[in-house]
Design a protein around this motif. Structure first.
Motif, PDB file in Angstrom:
ATOM      1  N   MET A 212      16.485 -75.851  -7.855  1.00  0.00           N
ATOM      2  CA  MET A 212      16.103 -75.241  -9.005  1.00  0.00           C
ATOM      3  C   MET A 212      16.558 -73.618  -9.035  1.00  0.00           C
ATOM      4  SD  MET A 212      14.226 -77.065 -11.094  1.00  0.00           S
ATOM      5  CE  MET A 212      15.399 -78.585 -10.685  1.00  0.00           C
ATOM      6  N   LEU A 213      16.714 -73.248  -7.725  1.00  0.00           N
ATOM      7  CA  LEU A 213      17.329 -71.938  -7.480  1.00  0.00           C
ATOM      8  C   LEU A 213      18.573 -71.896  -7.820  1.00  0.00           C
ATOM      9  CD1 LEU A 213      15.313 -70.409  -4.623  1.00  0.00           C
ATOM     10  CD2 LEU A 213      15.219 -69.823  -6.898  1.00  0.00           C
ATOM     11  N   VAL A 214      19.553 -72.787  -7.366  1.00  0.00           N
ATOM     12  CA  VAL A 214      20.840 -73.249  -7.683  1.00  0.00           C
ATOM     13  C   VAL A 214      21.128 -73.156  -8.966  1.00  0.00           C
ATOM     14  CG1 VAL A 214      22.769 -74.645  -7.407  1.00  0.00           C
ATOM     15  CG2 VAL A 214      21.624 -74.082  -5.240  1.00  0.00           C
ATOM     16  N   ARG A 215      20.156 -73.972  -9.764  1.00  0.00           N
ATOM     17  CA  ARG A 215      20.467 -74.160 -11.218  1.00  0.00           C
ATOM     18  C   ARG A 215      20.276 -72.822 -11.938  1.00  0.00           C
ATOM     19  NH1 ARG A 215      16.405 -78.024 -14.216  1.00  0.00           N
ATOM     20  NH2 ARG A 215      17.577 -79.422 -12.811  1.00  0.00           N
ATOM     21  N   LEU A 216      19.255 -72.126 -11.684  1.00  0.00           N
ATOM     22  CA  LEU A 216      19.205 -70.799 -12.070  1.00  0.00           C
ATOM     23  C   LEU A 216      20.422 -69.669 -11.832  1.00  0.00           C
ATOM     24  CD1 LEU A 216      15.318 -69.798 -11.304  1.00  0.00           C
ATOM     25  CD2 LEU A 216      16.418 -70.141 -13.619  1.00  0.00           C
ATOM     26  N   GLY A 217      20.907 -69.639 -10.577  1.00  0.00           N
ATOM     27  CA  GLY A 217      22.239 -69.098 -10.417  1.00  0.00           C
ATOM     28  C   GLY A 217      23.089 -69.407 -11.030  1.00  0.00           C
ATOM     29  N   VAL A 218      23.641 -70.654 -11.415  1.00  0.00           N
ATOM     30  CA  VAL A 218      24.675 -71.297 -11.890  1.00  0.00           C
ATOM     31  C   VAL A 218      24.607 -70.643 -13.520  1.00  0.00           C
ATOM     32  CG1 VAL A 218      25.592 -73.584 -13.192  1.00  0.00           C
ATOM     33  CG2 VAL A 218      25.236 -73.088 -10.441  1.00  0.00           C
ATOM     34  N   VAL A 219      23.232 -70.972 -14.013  1.00  0.00           N
ATOM     35  CA  VAL A 219      22.995 -70.563 -15.498  1.00  0.00           C
ATOM     36  C   VAL A 219      23.520 -68.989 -15.660  1.00  0.00           C
ATOM     37  CG1 VAL A 219      21.247 -70.219 -17.251  1.00  0.00           C
ATOM     38  CG2 VAL A 219      21.417 -72.265 -16.005  1.00  0.00           C
ATOM     39  N   CYS A 220      22.876 -68.195 -14.767  1.00  0.00           N
ATOM     40  CA  CYS A 220      23.378 -66.746 -14.710  1.00  0.00           C
ATOM     41  C   CYS A 220      24.601 -66.388 -14.890  1.00  0.00           C
ATOM     42  CB  CYS A 220      22.314 -65.943 -13.664  1.00  0.00           C
ATOM     43  SG  CYS A 220      20.650 -66.007 -13.702  1.00  0.00           S
ATOM     44  N   ALA A 221      25.315 -67.411 -13.996  1.00  0.00           N
ATOM     45  CA  ALA A 221      26.793 -66.855 -13.719  1.00  0.00           C
ATOM     46  C   ALA A 221      27.474 -67.269 -14.932  1.00  0.00           C
ATOM     47  CB  ALA A 221      27.353 -67.755 -12.744  1.00  0.00           C
ATOM     48  N   ALA A 222      27.009 -68.447 -15.629  1.00  0.00           N
ATOM     49  CA  ALA A 222      27.642 -69.039 -16.659  1.00  0.00           C
ATOM     50  C   ALA A 222      27.345 -68.085 -17.870  1.00  0.00           C
ATOM     51  CB  ALA A 222      27.249 -70.357 -17.044  1.00  0.00           C
ATOM     52  N   ALA A 223      26.227 -67.435 -17.941  1.00  0.00           N
ATOM     53  CA  ALA A 223      26.035 -66.549 -19.083  1.00  0.00           C
ATOM     54  C   ALA A 223      26.928 -65.314 -19.106  1.00  0.00           C
ATOM     55  CB  ALA A 223      24.576 -65.998 -18.859  1.00  0.00           C
ATOM     56  N   LEU A 224      27.382 -64.732 -18.099  1.00  0.00           N
ATOM     57  CA  LEU A 224      28.369 -64.002 -17.832  1.00  0.00           C
ATOM     58  C   LEU A 224      29.626 -64.389 -18.440  1.00  0.00           C
ATOM     59  CD1 LEU A 224      27.471 -62.088 -14.307  1.00  0.00           C
ATOM     60  CD2 LEU A 224      26.733 -61.378 -16.545  1.00  0.00           C
ATOM     61  N   LEU A 225      30.109 -65.585 -18.069  1.00  0.00           N
ATOM     62  CA  LEU A 225      31.265 -65.773 -18.500  1.00  0.00           C
ATOM     63  C   LEU A 225      31.391 -66.453 -19.968  1.00  0.00           C
ATOM     64  CD1 LEU A 225      32.366 -68.085 -15.340  1.00  0.00           C
ATOM     65  CD2 LEU A 225      33.373 -65.986 -15.956  1.00  0.00           C
ATOM     66  N   LEU A 226      30.186 -66.466 -20.700  1.00  0.00           N
ATOM     67  CA  LEU A 226      30.087 -67.060 -21.975  1.00  0.00           C
ATOM     68  C   LEU A 226      30.285 -65.762 -22.915  1.00  0.00           C
ATOM     69  CD1 LEU A 226      27.016 -69.546 -21.848  1.00  0.00           C
ATOM     70  CD2 LEU A 226      29.602 -70.043 -22.690  1.00  0.00           C
ATOM     71  N   ARG A 227      30.082 -64.567 -22.552  1.00  0.00           N
ATOM     72  CA  ARG A 227      30.253 -63.602 -23.523  1.00  0.00           C
ATOM     73  C   ARG A 227      31.377 -63.257 -24.073  1.00  0.00           C
ATOM     74  NH1 ARG A 227      27.274 -58.486 -21.045  1.00  0.00           N
ATOM     75  NH2 ARG A 227      27.403 -57.918 -23.114  1.00  0.00           N
ATOM     76  N   PRO A 228      32.854 -63.265 -23.520  1.00  0.00           N
ATOM     77  CA  PRO A 228      33.931 -63.290 -24.054  1.00  0.00           C
ATOM     78  C   PRO A 228      34.273 -64.416 -25.183  1.00  0.00           C
ATOM     79  CG  PRO A 228      34.246 -63.000 -21.746  1.00  0.00           C
ATOM     80  CD  PRO A 228      32.809 -63.517 -21.842  1.00  0.00           C
ATOM     81  N   LEU A 229      33.779 -65.670 -24.821  1.00  0.00           N
ATOM     82  CA  LEU A 229      34.109 -66.840 -25.699  1.00  0.00           C
ATOM     83  C   LEU A 229      33.208 -66.630 -26.673  1.00  0.00           C
ATOM     84  CD1 LEU A 229      35.160 -69.751 -26.243  1.00  0.00           C
ATOM     85  CD2 LEU A 229      33.025 -70.492 -24.906  1.00  0.00           C
TER      86      LEU A 229
END
Length: 545
Positions: free
Chosen positions: A230-247
């Protein structure tokens, strides 16, 4: 309003989970063996109890205990686990009588498994009563877990498919504000679902109420395999959120490297679902995890793409843009649906294991419901693909939009069924329990004023059988026997007494072997000589199958 209209179908499935009947808590691992075996009588107090489960388990602090006949604790030190085998050390010099072993552990797929067994030393007595029910699950917690899972599935739908469409199919002239809201909603749902899962796992594991959670319980969850995933999932979602902003801003400054990294993070996020579910306990865990991740990915791409079509592209894109988008989307959808079907079939074959399990089990029946709903969706999808190929969807997008809304509504219910399905024990678990070693020992205790004799007959079936004899004084202390004699007869079928050759193992214990040729109610006669002049002869009957 279009965004909320696209979400309506998902809400249908959400309320289906909320209003559906609450299923009882299901154990996803089975106790297949124990030493001493459940219900048996052993001559001497053992120094440990061993519990063997059908799959690997994790221990819960303070949730395993052994109670002596006087209800005092008979276990000492901490139990240990090796895969599916739990070893509980016992105090030396245990008293005679019946012992109670109660346990609650976490199975490989993150579900609690609880129960109890009894065994007796010397002779049976009234068993001690357990002060805690190790099998209970709070009904509120039990109801909220599938709701949290549904929110996670809905989040995947609103994140994966829309991001793919926005990155590869979105017309430059259209605003990205609406899709951004959908995608951020997906990120939020996954985050809420993950935090819910972490919180609910604590009372689910311990059997407590929703808010009766201690810091130590949360620490145990975070330190478990479930918590780590679950902690890995949270970390991945947070990292993805940062990369999503330009898109999502659509300024053309999103790089191919960022999009590739976003794809890698998407794969990592999808893998966290099977790592906390049935696939981890599958007989072919590696295959099951990969297949389940493919199943989820195909579902998220297909349904997420449908959300983008019904909410934005069909209402906003012009005929030229739809002419370019729809054929590509149609191929994507066909590929996703094919992967969904193949992965689903493989999953069902692994988890159900037999035709009987498919028809007779709740898990199998839900699979059939899911298949029926999926067949309806495939029919609707076939019709929409036909519209796309005929080019009529480009001139009449409203008709295609209605068809897509119907697809979303039905698949939302499928998501609800899936959320309930992951909480139910698959048939392979029940088969593992039923195929476990069954103790068929027949134990009889014979008494007269001078002594008590215990006879154990194993396996109490036609053919070779082992006989164990134990002698005790009237006050349940070991009694020295100088000479043993025993016979077995089956008068109903004319079989006269057969002598049983015996070997004296200890002062009060003898063993022997005998071939019993016929089933029936056999008569066993035991003679125990304790001195030159003192002896007792006792008789009992036992059913041999």
């Amino acid at each position: 309003m279009r965004v909320y209209g696209a979400l309506a179908g998902l809400l249908v499935g959400f309320f289906a989970v909320l209003l559906g009947p609450a299923a009882p808590a299901s154990a996803h691992a089975a106790l297949v063996n124990s030493d001493p075996a459940n219900g048996t009588i052993v001559p001497d107090a053992p120094n440990k109890v061993t519990l063997t489960f059908s799959e690997s388990v994790q221990l819960l602090s303070g949730k395993i205990q052994v109670l002596a006949p006087d209800s005092s604790r008979a276990d000492q030190g901490e139990p240990t686990v090796d895969g599916g085998t739990v070893t509980i050390p016992l105090r030396s010099g245990g008293s005679r009588g019946t012992y109670l072993v109660s346990y609650r552990v976490i199975s490989a797929d993150s579900h609690p498994v609880g129960g109890s067994i009894t065994f007796s030393v010397g002779a049976a007595s009234a068993p001690p009563s357990a002060t805690v029910d190790e099998t209970k699950v709070n009904p509120v917690v039990r109801a909220l877990i599938p709701v949290g899972k549904y929110l996670g599935y809905a989040g995947l739908v609103l994140l994966v498919g829309p991001v793919l469409v926005l990155a590869l199919l979105w017309p430059h002239r259209l605003s990205r504000r609406g899709p951004a809201r959908v995608i951020w909603t997906g990120v939020g749902l996954i985050t809420v679902s993950t935090l819910m899962a972490l919180w609910l796992q604590a009372p689910y594991s311990t059997g407590s109420t929703l808010f009766d959670v201690r810091v130590g319980d949360l620490r145990d969850v975070l330190g478990s395999t479930f918590g780590a995933v679950m902690l890995v999932r949270l970390g991945v979602v947070c990292a993805a959120a940062l990369l999503l902003r330009p898109l999502l801003k659509g300024r053309g400054n999103e790089s191919k490297a960022d999009l590739a990294l976003l794809g890698v993070l998407g794969v990592a996020a999808l893998a966290t679902w099977p790592l906390t579910g049935h696939p981890t306990a599958s007989p072919v865990a590696g295959v099951s995890v990969v297949v389940d991740a493919i199943h989820l990915a195909a579902m998220a791409v297909w349904l997420g793409g449908l959300v983008m079509l019904v909410a934005f592209l069909l209402p906003q894109a012009d005929e030229r843009e739809l002419g370019a988008i729809l054929p590509i989307w149609s191929r994507w959808a066909a590929t996703a649906v094919s992967a969904l079907i193949i992965a689903g079939v493989v999953q069902a074959l692994i988890e159900v294991a037999s035709l009987k399990g498919l028809v007779d089990s709740t898990y199998g029946q839900l699979i059939l419901v899911k298949v029926g709903l999926a067949a309806v969706v495939l029919g609707v999808a076939w019709w929409s693909r036909r519209l796309v190929r005929s080019k009529s969807a480009e001139t009449e997008p409203r008709g295609l939009r209605k068809i897509v809304i119907a697809e979303l509504a039905i698949t939302a219910v499928i998501l609800g069924v899936t959320s309930a399905l992951v909480q139910i024990s698959p048939p392979r678990t029940a088969e593992a329990a039923s195929s476990a070693d069954t103790n068929t020992t027949v134990t009889k205790t014979l008494t007269d004023p001078k002594m008590a004799v215990q006879i154990d007959i194993f396996p109490a079936q036609v053919g070779n059988n082992s006989i164990h004899l134990y002698a005790f004084t009237p006050d349940n202390k070991p009694l020295t026997v100088v000479e043993w004699k025993a016979t077995a007869a089956l008068p109903a079928k004319g079989i006269e007494a057969i002598e049983i050759p015996l070997l004296r193992i200890t002062d009060f214990h003898a063993v022997g072997d005998i071939a019993l040729p016929q089933p029936g109610e056999w008569t066993f006669k035991i003679t125990a000589r304790t001195s030159d002049i003192d002896q007792s002869t006792l008789t009992t009957t036992a059913t041999i199958n």
